[in-house]
Motif scaffolding. Structure first.
Motif, PDB file in Angstrom:
ATOM      1  N   HIS A   1      -7.585  -9.094 -16.510  1.00  0.00           N
ATOM      2  CA  HIS A   1      -6.905  -7.821 -16.754  1.00  0.00           C
ATOM      3  C   HIS A   1      -5.542  -7.796 -16.066  1.00  0.00           C
ATOM      4  CE1 HIS A   1     -11.006  -6.879 -17.968  1.00  0.00           C
ATOM      5  NE2 HIS A   1     -10.514  -5.860 -18.630  1.00  0.00           N
ATOM      6  N   ASP A   2      -4.704  -6.880 -16.527  1.00  0.00           N
ATOM      7  CA  ASP A   2      -3.351  -6.749 -15.994  1.00  0.00           C
ATOM      8  C   ASP A   2      -3.261  -5.711 -14.886  1.00  0.00           C
ATOM      9  OD1 ASP A   2      -2.177  -8.508 -18.028  1.00  0.00           O
ATOM     10  OD2 ASP A   2      -2.597  -6.867 -19.422  1.00  0.00           O
ATOM     11  N   ALA A   3      -4.052  -4.642 -15.004  1.00  0.00           N
ATOM     12  CA  ALA A   3      -3.957  -3.521 -14.068  1.00  0.00           C
ATOM     13  C   ALA A   3      -5.352  -3.055 -13.694  1.00  0.00           C
ATOM     14  CB  ALA A   3      -3.162  -2.372 -14.691  1.00  0.00           C
ATOM     15  N   LEU A   4      -5.456  -2.498 -12.482  1.00  0.00           N
ATOM     16  CA  LEU A   4      -6.733  -2.045 -11.932  1.00  0.00           C
ATOM     17  C   LEU A   4      -6.600  -0.643 -11.375  1.00  0.00           C
ATOM     18  CD1 LEU A   4      -9.639  -2.446 -10.717  1.00  0.00           C
ATOM     19  CD2 LEU A   4      -8.505  -3.437  -8.712  1.00  0.00           C
ATOM     20  N   LEU A   5      -7.566   0.207 -11.713  1.00  0.00           N
ATOM     21  CA  LEU A   5      -7.734   1.516 -11.084  1.00  0.00           C
ATOM     22  C   LEU A   5      -9.111   1.514 -10.441  1.00  0.00           C
ATOM     23  CD1 LEU A   5      -6.857   4.451 -10.536  1.00  0.00           C
ATOM     24  CD2 LEU A   5      -7.852   5.061 -12.763  1.00  0.00           C
ATOM     25  N   ASP A   6      -9.154   1.539  -9.099  1.00  0.00           N
ATOM     26  CA  ASP A   6     -10.400   1.465  -8.340  1.00  0.00           C
ATOM     27  C   ASP A   6     -10.650   2.838  -7.722  1.00  0.00           C
ATOM     28  OD1 ASP A   6     -12.635   0.663  -7.000  1.00  0.00           O
ATOM     29  OD2 ASP A   6     -11.650  -0.825  -5.733  1.00  0.00           O
ATOM     30  N   LEU A   7     -11.758   3.482  -8.088  1.00  0.00           N
ATOM     31  CA  LEU A   7     -12.041   4.872  -7.735  1.00  0.00           C
ATOM     32  C   LEU A   7     -13.003   4.949  -6.558  1.00  0.00           C
ATOM     33  CD1 LEU A   7     -12.514   6.027 -11.417  1.00  0.00           C
ATOM     34  CD2 LEU A   7     -10.513   6.485  -9.986  1.00  0.00           C
ATOM     35  N   HIS A   8     -12.568   5.609  -5.494  1.00  0.00           N
ATOM     36  CA  HIS A   8     -13.353   5.714  -4.256  1.00  0.00           C
ATOM     37  C   HIS A   8     -13.404   7.168  -3.796  1.00  0.00           C
ATOM     38  CE1 HIS A   8     -13.685   1.372  -2.956  1.00  0.00           C
ATOM     39  NE2 HIS A   8     -12.820   1.278  -3.945  1.00  0.00           N
ATOM     40  N   SER A   9     -14.142   7.407  -2.701  1.00  0.00           N
ATOM     41  CA  SER A   9     -14.135   8.692  -2.003  1.00  0.00           C
ATOM     42  C   SER A   9     -14.338   8.406  -0.526  1.00  0.00           C
ATOM     43  CB  SER A   9     -15.236   9.614  -2.550  1.00  0.00           C
ATOM     44  OG  SER A   9     -16.514   9.029  -2.406  1.00  0.00           O
ATOM     45  N   PHE A  10     -14.269   9.440   0.330  1.00  0.00           N
ATOM     46  CA  PHE A  10     -14.356   9.224   1.774  1.00  0.00           C
ATOM     47  C   PHE A  10     -15.312  10.218   2.406  1.00  0.00           C
ATOM     48  CE2 PHE A  10     -10.321  11.176   0.460  1.00  0.00           C
ATOM     49  CZ  PHE A  10     -10.398  12.436   1.019  1.00  0.00           C
ATOM     50  N   HIS A  11     -15.802   9.872   3.635  1.00  0.00           N
ATOM     51  CA  HIS A  11     -16.901  10.642   4.227  1.00  0.00           C
ATOM     52  C   HIS A  11     -16.447  11.876   4.983  1.00  0.00           C
ATOM     53  CE1 HIS A  11     -15.952   8.601   8.026  1.00  0.00           C
ATOM     54  NE2 HIS A  11     -15.947   7.477   7.345  1.00  0.00           N
ATOM     55  N   THR A  12     -15.228  11.896   5.519  1.00  0.00           N
ATOM     56  CA  THR A  12     -14.743  13.094   6.199  1.00  0.00           C
ATOM     57  C   THR A  12     -13.912  13.930   5.219  1.00  0.00           C
ATOM     58  OG1 THR A  12     -12.850  11.816   6.992  1.00  0.00           O
ATOM     59  CG2 THR A  12     -14.727  12.019   8.471  1.00  0.00           C
ATOM     60  N   GLY A  13     -13.557  15.150   5.642  1.00  0.00           N
ATOM     61  CA  GLY A  13     -12.781  16.014   4.774  1.00  0.00           C
ATOM     62  C   GLY A  13     -11.349  15.536   4.614  1.00  0.00           C
ATOM     63  N   GLY A  14     -10.631  16.163   3.707  1.00  0.00           N
ATOM     64  CA  GLY A  14      -9.230  15.823   3.493  1.00  0.00           C
ATOM     65  C   GLY A  14      -8.889  15.800   2.017  1.00  0.00           C
ATOM     66  N   ALA A  15      -7.585  15.751   1.741  1.00  0.00           N
ATOM     67  CA  ALA A  15      -7.089  15.770   0.369  1.00  0.00           C
ATOM     68  C   ALA A  15      -7.101  14.361  -0.231  1.00  0.00           C
ATOM     69  CB  ALA A  15      -5.667  16.339   0.334  1.00  0.00           C
ATOM     70  N   PRO A  16      -7.204  14.254  -1.547  1.00  0.00           N
ATOM     71  CA  PRO A  16      -7.141  12.939  -2.197  1.00  0.00           C
ATOM     72  C   PRO A  16      -5.824  12.223  -1.894  1.00  0.00           C
ATOM     73  CG  PRO A  16      -7.894  14.613  -3.747  1.00  0.00           C
ATOM     74  CD  PRO A  16      -7.413  15.341  -2.526  1.00  0.00           C
ATOM     75  N   PHE A  17      -5.871  10.888  -1.964  1.00  0.00           N
ATOM     76  CA  PHE A  17      -4.662  10.088  -1.787  1.00  0.00           C
ATOM     77  C   PHE A  17      -4.840   8.774  -2.525  1.00  0.00           C
ATOM     78  CE2 PHE A  17      -7.502   9.106   1.698  1.00  0.00           C
ATOM     79  CZ  PHE A  17      -7.397   7.741   1.892  1.00  0.00           C
ATOM     80  N   VAL A  18      -3.750   8.044  -2.710  1.00  0.00           N
ATOM     81  CA  VAL A  18      -3.780   6.787  -3.440  1.00  0.00           C
ATOM     82  C   VAL A  18      -3.146   5.701  -2.587  1.00  0.00           C
ATOM     83  CG1 VAL A  18      -1.635   7.342  -4.673  1.00  0.00           C
ATOM     84  CG2 VAL A  18      -3.198   5.645  -5.623  1.00  0.00           C
ATOM     85  N   MET A  19      -3.767   4.524  -2.595  1.00  0.00           N
ATOM     86  CA  MET A  19      -3.291   3.414  -1.776  1.00  0.00           C
ATOM     87  C   MET A  19      -2.644   2.350  -2.655  1.00  0.00           C
ATOM     88  SD  MET A  19      -6.252   2.960   1.104  1.00  0.00           S
ATOM     89  CE  MET A  19      -5.191   1.875   2.053  1.00  0.00           C
ATOM     90  N   ILE A  20      -1.480   1.877  -2.204  1.00  0.00           N
ATOM     91  CA  ILE A  20      -0.747   0.837  -2.906  1.00  0.00           C
ATOM     92  C   ILE A  20      -0.601  -0.385  -2.009  1.00  0.00           C
ATOM     93  CG2 ILE A  20       0.532   2.501  -4.315  1.00  0.00           C
ATOM     94  CD1 ILE A  20       2.944   2.057  -2.446  1.00  0.00           C
ATOM     95  N   GLY A  21      -0.086  -1.469  -2.595  1.00  0.00           N
ATOM     96  CA  GLY A  21       0.128  -2.703  -1.847  1.00  0.00           C
ATOM     97  C   GLY A  21       1.524  -2.784  -1.267  1.00  0.00           C
ATOM     98  N   PRO A  22       2.008  -3.994  -1.013  1.00  0.00           N
ATOM     99  CA  PRO A  22       3.296  -4.165  -0.349  1.00  0.00           C
ATOM    100  C   PRO A  22       4.461  -4.026  -1.313  1.00  0.00           C
ATOM    101  CG  PRO A  22       2.383  -6.297  -0.889  1.00  0.00           C
ATOM    102  CD  PRO A  22       1.351  -5.285  -1.321  1.00  0.00           C
ATOM    103  N   GLN A  23       5.649  -3.972  -0.752  1.00  0.00           N
ATOM    104  CA  GLN A  23       6.855  -4.111  -1.551  1.00  0.00           C
ATOM    105  C   GLN A  23       6.923  -5.551  -2.066  1.00  0.00           C
ATOM    106  OE1 GLN A  23       9.161  -1.397  -2.107  1.00  0.00           O
ATOM    107  NE2 GLN A  23       7.269  -0.450  -1.370  1.00  0.00           N
ATOM    108  N   ASP A  24       7.751  -5.789  -3.084  1.00  0.00           N
ATOM    109  CA  ASP A  24       7.915  -7.155  -3.573  1.00  0.00           C
ATOM    110  C   ASP A  24       8.342  -8.069  -2.430  1.00  0.00           C
ATOM    111  OD1 ASP A  24       7.285  -6.281  -6.091  1.00  0.00           O
ATOM    112  OD2 ASP A  24       9.335  -6.313  -6.855  1.00  0.00           O
ATOM    113  N   ASN A  25       7.677  -9.215  -2.320  1.00  0.00           N
ATOM    114  CA  ASN A  25       7.985 -10.135  -1.229  1.00  0.00           C
ATOM    115  C   ASN A  25       7.466 -11.523  -1.575  1.00  0.00           C
ATOM    116  OD1 ASN A  25       5.312 -10.825   0.573  1.00  0.00           O
ATOM    117  ND2 ASN A  25       5.097  -8.858  -0.487  1.00  0.00           N
ATOM    118  N   ARG A  26       7.948 -12.523  -0.822  1.00  0.00           N
ATOM    119  CA  ARG A  26       7.490 -13.907  -0.984  1.00  0.00           C
ATOM    120  C   ARG A  26       6.828 -14.412   0.294  1.00  0.00           C
ATOM    121  NH1 ARG A  26      12.455 -16.904  -4.300  1.00  0.00           N
ATOM    122  NH2 ARG A  26      12.413 -15.507  -6.113  1.00  0.00           N
ATOM    123  N   GLY A  27       6.250 -13.497   1.057  1.00  0.00           N
ATOM    124  CA  GLY A  27       5.606 -13.867   2.306  1.00  0.00           C
ATOM    125  C   GLY A  27       4.279 -14.575   2.069  1.00  0.00           C
ATOM    126  N   THR A  28       3.618 -14.918   3.179  1.00  0.00           N
ATOM    127  CA  THR A  28       2.355 -15.652   3.091  1.00  0.00           C
ATOM    128  C   THR A  28       1.138 -14.729   3.060  1.00  0.00           C
ATOM    129  OG1 THR A  28       2.303 -15.862   5.502  1.00  0.00           O
ATOM    130  CG2 THR A  28       3.329 -17.656   4.254  1.00  0.00           C
TER     131      THR A  28
END
Length: 333
Positions: free
Chosen positions: A119-146
């Motif tokens: 596949h080309d793209a992934l949407l992974d759906l989670h939840s959390f145990h303490t309270g709080g508002a929804p949020f979305v996690m992304i990866g790094p900026q474009d880079n050529r690191g290790t």
């Protein structure tokens, strides 16, 4: 899959021997999207939202017009059956194929990794145990690191913006690697030996999205809300529908992106060193703290304070000894 089917699956006595996936192909070419629910077995909002979507697709109320959509309602069926976060280990760590699988999650990964590859793209759906508002996690900026080389940050940010939450969080793998370095340098005396070996392995920080990026794709982790919050299912559903629209898999209109968005960067992680370590109060993810403010107290009485102004993230009052107790984030500079 209806809610009654999900409930029956969850209460089944026998150990799961299969992974259920459903794929819908549009009759015109387009991107290939993978949507995962219940990577952690007690995070069921994604499974429920996917079940709703399957019913709409099968009834004709919703259609895939181009590209490919693959849905995995319950990605870790053993953990889901047990009603807990993990089966034999955390599926969302050390994500990689195994020539000689050692546990149930290794066997799931041997099926899941080829799906991610395809596949080309992934949407992974989670939840959390303490309270709080929804949020979305992304990866790094474009880079050529290790650590996590990447070249699709712009596409990933667009996906994150359209999932719905106003808060975007980055810096996971880099901060996790910092924790690995500390654990390797000073192992926790009271930690389980097998857990300690895993938690000092840099690859243990690699989950679904990190693996996806390593294979040339991109993806986001959407934390839809507290585990039992009924609105978390609607957050997951909205994100799926918006992702379909963004990628052009169907012709639904895109909703406007949040204008008040906030981008935070994880910068540090603190481990729980002893079962007697306790928080100073009940923290929710993204509670703001001032530099020097008390966050927790070690068993021996030593204070654990905020290193600077920022935010407590992923606080886990019942975290395993030698594993993450909480993360610390700051506004992106």
């Amino acid at each position: 899959m209806t809610n009654s089917t999900l409930a029956a699956f969850r209460s089944a006595d026998q150990r799961p021997t299969q992974l259920r996936t459903l794929t819908y192909h549009g009759l015109a070419p387009g991107p290939r999207l993978l949507v995962l629910g219940a990577v952690h077995g007690n995070e069921v909002c994604g499974a429920r939202a996917i079940a709703q979507l399957i019913a709409e697709l099968d009834s004709g109320a919703l259609a895939i017009e181009r590209g490919t959509l693959t849905l995995v309602p319950v990605t870790n069926p053993l953990a889901y059956q047990l009603g807990q976060r993990t089966g034999e280990r955390n599926l969302n760590r050390n994500m990689a194929p195994s020539a000689i699988p050692q546990d149930f999650e290794d066997r799931i990964a041997n099926v899941l990794c080829p799906l991610l590859d395809a596949h080309d793209a992934l949407l992974d759906l989670h939840s959390f145990h303490t309270g709080g508002a929804p949020f979305v996690m992304i990866g790094p900026q474009d880079n050529r690191g290790t650590l996590e080389p990447f070249a699709r940050a712009a596409e990933e940010m667009q996906l994150a913006l359209h999932t719905g939450p106003h808060r975007i969080v980055e810096g996971w793998l880099e901060t996790y690697a910092l924790g690995v370095q500390r654990r390797a340098a000073a192992p926790t005396p009271n930690a389980d030996r097998d857990d300690q070996i895993l938690m000092t392995n840099p690859n243990y920080g690699v989950g679904t999205t990190e693996y996806m990026r390593s294979r040339g794709g991109y993806g986001v982790t959407l934390e839809c809300g507290q585990h039992d919050a009924p609105e978390a299912v609607q957050v997951a559903r909205h994100a799926i529908l918006q992702t379909l629209a963004l990628l052009g898999l169907n012709s639904r209109p895109l909703a406007p992106v949040p204008m008040d968005r906030e981008i935070l960067r994880l910068v540090d992680v603190t481990d729980r060193q002893h079962a007697g370590d306790r928080f100073s109060r009940d923290w929710n993810s993204f509670d703001a703290v001032k530099g020097g403010e008390l966050i927790g107290v070690r068993q021996g009485g030593e204070p654990v304070t905020a290193p600077a102004d920022g935010f407590v993230v992923f606080p886990n009052p019942h975290g395993e000894v030698g594993q993450e107790w909480f993360y610390f984030a700051q506004q992106r500079a």
